[in-house]
Motif scaffolding. Structure first.
Motif, short mmCIF file in Angstrom:
data_model
loop_
_atom_site.label_atom_id
_atom_site.label_comp_id
_atom_site.label_asym_id
_atom_site.label_seq_id
_atom_site.Cartn_x
_atom_site.Cartn_y
_atom_site.Cartn_z
N SER A 1 40.86 36.00 38.78
CA SER A 1 39.83 36.71 39.27
C SER A 1 39.62 36.18 40.85
O SER A 1 38.69 36.69 41.39
CB SER A 1 38.63 36.70 38.56
N SER B 1 38.43 33.13 41.56
CA SER B 1 37.38 32.14 41.55
C SER B 1 37.86 31.01 41.33
O SER B 1 39.03 30.73 41.02
CB SER B 1 36.42 32.57 40.08
N ALA C 1 32.44 32.27 42.86
CA ALA C 1 32.85 33.57 43.10
C ALA C 1 34.03 33.99 44.17
O ALA C 1 33.69 33.10 45.19
CB ALA C 1 31.74 34.60 43.06
N ASP D 1 36.12 37.47 45.43
CA ASP D 1 36.16 38.58 46.08
C ASP D 1 34.80 39.37 45.07
O ASP D 1 34.13 40.02 45.81
CB ASP D 1 37.30 39.55 46.05
N ASP D 2 35.06 39.19 43.88
CA ASP D 2 33.96 39.80 42.95
C ASP D 2 32.83 38.94 42.51
O ASP D 2 33.23 37.98 41.80
CB ASP D 2 34.84 40.32 41.71
N THR E 1 30.63 39.06 40.45
CA THR E 1 30.21 39.24 39.02
C THR E 1 31.40 38.36 37.96
O THR E 1 31.20 38.10 37.01
CB THR E 1 30.30 40.51 38.40
N ALA E 2 32.46 37.94 38.70
CA ALA E 2 33.49 37.65 37.80
C ALA E 2 33.41 36.20 37.26
O ALA E 2 33.67 36.02 36.06
CB ALA E 2 34.87 37.29 38.90
N ARG F 1 31.03 36.65 34.34
CA ARG F 1 31.52 37.53 33.13
C ARG F 1 32.62 36.72 32.48
O ARG F 1 32.57 36.55 31.36
CB ARG F 1 32.12 38.93 33.98
N SER G 1 32.31 45.40 37.74
CA SER G 1 32.92 44.85 38.96
C SER G 1 33.07 45.63 40.13
O SER G 1 32.37 46.83 40.15
CB SER G 1 34.63 44.52 38.83
N ARG G 2 33.05 45.32 41.43
CA ARG G 2 32.93 45.55 42.85
C ARG G 2 33.66 47.36 42.76
O ARG G 2 33.11 48.15 43.28
CB ARG G 2 33.29 45.07 43.79
N GLU G 3 34.96 47.02 42.34
CA GLU G 3 35.88 48.25 42.25
C GLU G 3 35.28 49.47 41.34
O GLU G 3 35.48 50.50 41.73
CB GLU G 3 37.32 47.93 41.82
#
Length: 182
Positions: free
Chosen positions: A46, A48, A83, A85-86, A88-89, A92, A129-131
């Motif tokens: 992810s 991260s 983190a 790019d995302d 929340t990764a 999560r 997620s962002r996507e």
């Protein structure tokens, strides 16, 4: 005064805390090597970054980065997941892994330079997620446009249906002599 090695770690950690949109603190006590490797792999996928730091170094780096409120969570072994790019990764992945392993414990987090507690990290983990969020926004924007197109094309569609009915009626009246147009 910290040693040059510790000063370098503090400087790197300060930069990560300042530049990363989100980070999650976890107590990894009780995880075996294979579990930690599995966790690192998931985080790496992810984009991260996961690393173990001494609480004292985290405290100093957080203070330098302007992050307040982490002191109560800096007890026992602490790992930080930053983190990529995302944002929340890490929340999560660590929350899911904590449920699976029953050993890992999420302590707290940092969101845009502010400390957040475990409950807020759990809330962050439930966000899409962002996507997914971008897809939802695009769908919401596209829906009214599609509706407008359907409304505007309705009269034209009804005209075509009426003209076809008239053509069929004339064809039947002529005994099928009128050829159908393509």
């Amino acid at each position: 005064m910290p040693t040059p090695e510790k000063a370098k770690v503090i400087e790197e950690l300060e930069a990560k805390l300042s530049s990363s949109q989100a980070a999650v603190l976890a107590d990894f006590r009780g995880l075996n090597v294979s579990q930690i490797t599995k966790l690192r792999r998931r985080l790496r996928e992810s984009v991260s970054h996961y690393e173990v730091y001494k609480n004292t170094l985290i405290r100093i780096a957080a203070e330098k980065a302007g992050v307040t409120g982490l002191e109560p969570y800096l007890e026992g072994p602490t790992a930080l997941a930053f983190a990529g790019d995302d944002l929340t990764a890490p929340a999560r992945i660590l929350t899911e892994f904590a449920k699976e392993s029953k050993v890992l414990q999420v302590k707290a987090g940092v969101l845009k330079g502010k400390a957040i507690d475990r409950a807020q990290v759990t809330q962050l983990a439930t966000l899409p997620s962002r996507e997914v969020l971008l897809a939802q926004v695009l769908g919401a924007m596209q829906s009214p446009i599609s509706g407008l197109v359907n409304v505007l094309s309705g009269p034209a569609r009804q005209l075509v249906v009426a003209l076809d009915a008239i053509r069929t009626q004339k064809q039947e009246a002529a005994g099928g002599a009128v050829p159908a147009e393509a």
